[in-house]
Write a protein that holds these residues in place. Structure first.
Motif, short mmCIF file in Angstrom:
data_model
loop_
_atom_site.label_atom_id
_atom_site.label_comp_id
_atom_site.label_asym_id
_atom_site.label_seq_id
_atom_site.Cartn_x
_atom_site.Cartn_y
_atom_site.Cartn_z
N VAL A 12 5.65 3.75 -7.45
CA VAL A 12 4.44 3.09 -7.83
C VAL A 12 4.39 2.40 -9.18
N GLN A 13 5.02 3.20 -10.03
CA GLN A 13 5.30 2.37 -11.33
C GLN A 13 6.27 1.33 -11.11
N CYS A 36 0.81 -1.19 -0.04
CA CYS A 36 -0.08 0.00 0.06
C CYS A 36 1.02 1.31 -0.04
N VAL A 37 0.79 2.34 -1.14
CA VAL A 37 1.49 3.37 -0.88
C VAL A 37 0.33 4.39 -0.62
N ILE A 38 0.72 5.32 0.35
CA ILE A 38 -0.27 6.60 0.58
C ILE A 38 0.44 7.61 0.01
N GLY A 39 -0.24 8.47 -0.77
CA GLY A 39 0.27 9.23 -1.66
C GLY A 39 0.67 8.67 -3.17
N GLY A 40 1.76 8.93 -3.26
CA GLY A 40 2.20 8.37 -4.51
C GLY A 40 1.70 8.93 -5.71
N SER A 41 1.09 10.06 -5.80
CA SER A 41 0.55 10.81 -7.14
C SER A 41 1.45 11.68 -7.82
N PRO A 44 -5.52 9.67 -10.43
CA PRO A 44 -5.54 8.17 -10.28
C PRO A 44 -3.99 7.53 -10.65
N PRO A 45 -4.09 6.39 -10.15
CA PRO A 45 -2.71 5.70 -10.27
C PRO A 45 -2.60 5.05 -11.55
#
Length: 336
Positions: free
Chosen positions: A18-19, A5-10, A37-38
Motif C-alpha cells: 500500500v505504501q 483497491c487493496v483488500i487487506g493490506g494492513s 487504518p491505512p
C-alpha cells in the motif's frame, strides 16, 4: 496514475505494498474491517469482505483499474469478490501461496525430485470448485489452507468477468517483528539456545522470498504488466532446513543441533519430506528480476534475532581467544 483497491493490506508485505502504491502516485483505496487504518492519503473503506452487502455498500459507485486481494482464503470469499467487483474492476490480482503445490494436500502431477515446479502444475482454470464444503469453519480452513487457496484461484480464473492473475508466494521472511508467522524466530531461538531442531533425515529444499521483494513484485504485477494466470514468486537459491540453519548459526555465532525423523513424521516448519519448490522462470521471462536468498537472508536473521541474544553474540565474537584471556589473567596475578 491508476485506481487501485487493496483488500487487506494492513500488515507485513501488504502494508508495504500500500505504501509503495501510494508513493508511486496511484489512487489507492484499502478495504478492511477497520481495525488498522491505512497511511495518510490512502482511502479507507471499512467492510467485512465476507459480508457481500456490506462490501458492495462500502464500494459505492467506485470502479478500479486493479484490485489486489491480499486476504482471500476460500472459494466462498472469491465468489463474493467476483460478484461484487464484476463490472467495476478491469484486473484482479490475488496473493496465493506455494502451498498450492504441496503433494500432501492434493492429487497433483508427479514432478521429478528437485525439479523446480512450474505454474501449470496447478491450473486454476480447470480446478474443481466446491462451495458446499465447511469453509466457514476455522478448524476446517486451517486444515485445508492449500485447497482453499487452489479453489479461490479457480473461482476467479473461471469467472471471466475481469483479467485475473494470482501471485503464488514462496515462504516469506524478513522484517523482524513484522514476520508474524514466527517461523524464522523458531529457528533462531532453538539455535541460539542450543536446543534440538527436528528435521527430516532426507529434508528437501524449498524456496523463500523477502517481504520487500514480494511487495515489489505485487506492485509490478498490479501496475507494470498485464500477464494473466498464476505466477510463482521466489528468490533464487533454494535452501533445505539444514542450509537455512547454517546461515542462522553463522549469523549468531552458535551451532545448530538437529534431531532426525523419518519421512511422514512431524518436523520443524521448513523441513520438508516432499518436493514442491517452485520455479520462478515465468516471472523472469515477463521481466521481473529476483534477488538471491543469500543476499538478504543474513539481514533477515539479524532483524529477527532478539536484542539480548544479538548483544551476547557480539560480546562473544569480540572477546579475545581463550589463550589470550588466560595470559591476561596470569599477567594480572603476577602484577598483584
Amino acid at each position: 496514475m491508476q485506481r487501485i483497491c487493496v483488500i487487506g493490506g494492513s500488515r507485513y508485505f501488504g502494508k508495504l505494498l500500500v505504501q509503495l502504491l501510494h508513493a508511486a502516485g496511484h489512487q489507492v483505496s484499502v478495504v478492511n474491517r477497520g481495525s488498522i487504518p491505512p497511511p495518510a492519503g490512502v482511502e479507507h473503506l471499512v467492510a467485512d469482505r465476507d459480508d457481500e452487502a456490506a462490501l458492495t455498500a462500502a464500494l459505492g459507485e467506485r470502479s478500479f483499474d486493479v484490485v489486489v486481494d491480499q486476504v482471500c482464503y476460500t472459494p466462498i470469499q472469491a465468489a463474493i469478490a467476483a460478484r461484487v467487483f464484476n463490472g467495476r474492476a478491469q484486473r484482479y490480482v490475488m496473493t496465493s501461496t506455494i502451498e498450492v503445490y504441496d503433494p500432501a494436500t492434493a492429487a497433483l502431477p508427479v514432478v521429478a525430485a528437485r525439479t523446480p515446479i512450474p505454474e501449470q502444475t496447478v491450473d486454476p482454470g480447470a480446478w474443481r470448485v466446491q462451495l458446499d464444503l465447511p469453509w466457514h469453519d476455522t478448524a476446517y480452513l486451517e486444515a485445508h489452507y492449500a485447497e482453499g487457496k487452489r479453489q479461490a484461484e479457480a473461482v476467479f480464473a473461471q469467472h471471466r468477468g475481469f483479467d485475473f492473475a494470482s501471485v503464488r508466494s514462496a515462504h516469506v521472511l524478513g522484517g523482524g517483528p513484522q514476520e508474524f508467522t514466527g517461523r524464522l524466530a523458531h529457528y533462531i531461538e532453538h539455535i541460539t539456545q542450543g536446543t534440538q531442531i527436528t528435521v527430516h533425515a532426507q529434508a528437501l529444499p524449498t524456496v523463500f522470498i523477502h517481504y520487500r521483494e514480494l511487495a515489489d513484485l505485487l506492485l509490478w504485477a498490479a501496475t507494470a504488466t498485464d500477464f494473466t494466470g498464476p505466477l510463482n514468486a521466489c528468490s533464487d537459491g533454494p535452501l533445505d532446513v539444514r542450509a537455512l540453519s547454517a546461515v542462522i548459526a553463522a549469523q549468531t555465532g552458535t551451532e545448530a543441533v538437529f534431531r532426525s525423523v523419518g519421512a511422514g513424521e512431524p518436523a520443524s516448519p521448513f523441513s520438508f519430506d516432499r518436493h514442491y519448490a517452485m520455479s520462478n522462470a515465468r516471472a523472469k521471462e515477463l521481466g521481473f528480476h529476483f534477488s538471491h536468498t543469500a543476499r538478504w537472508l543474513p539481514e533477515a536473521v539479524a532483524e529477527a534475532t532478539p536484542a539480548a541474544v544479538a548483544e551476547a553474540v557480539v560480546e562473544t565474537l569480540n572477546a579475545p581467544p581463550a589463550s589470550a584471556r588466560t595470559a591476561a589473567a596470569n599477567a594480572a596475578t603476577t602484577a598483584t
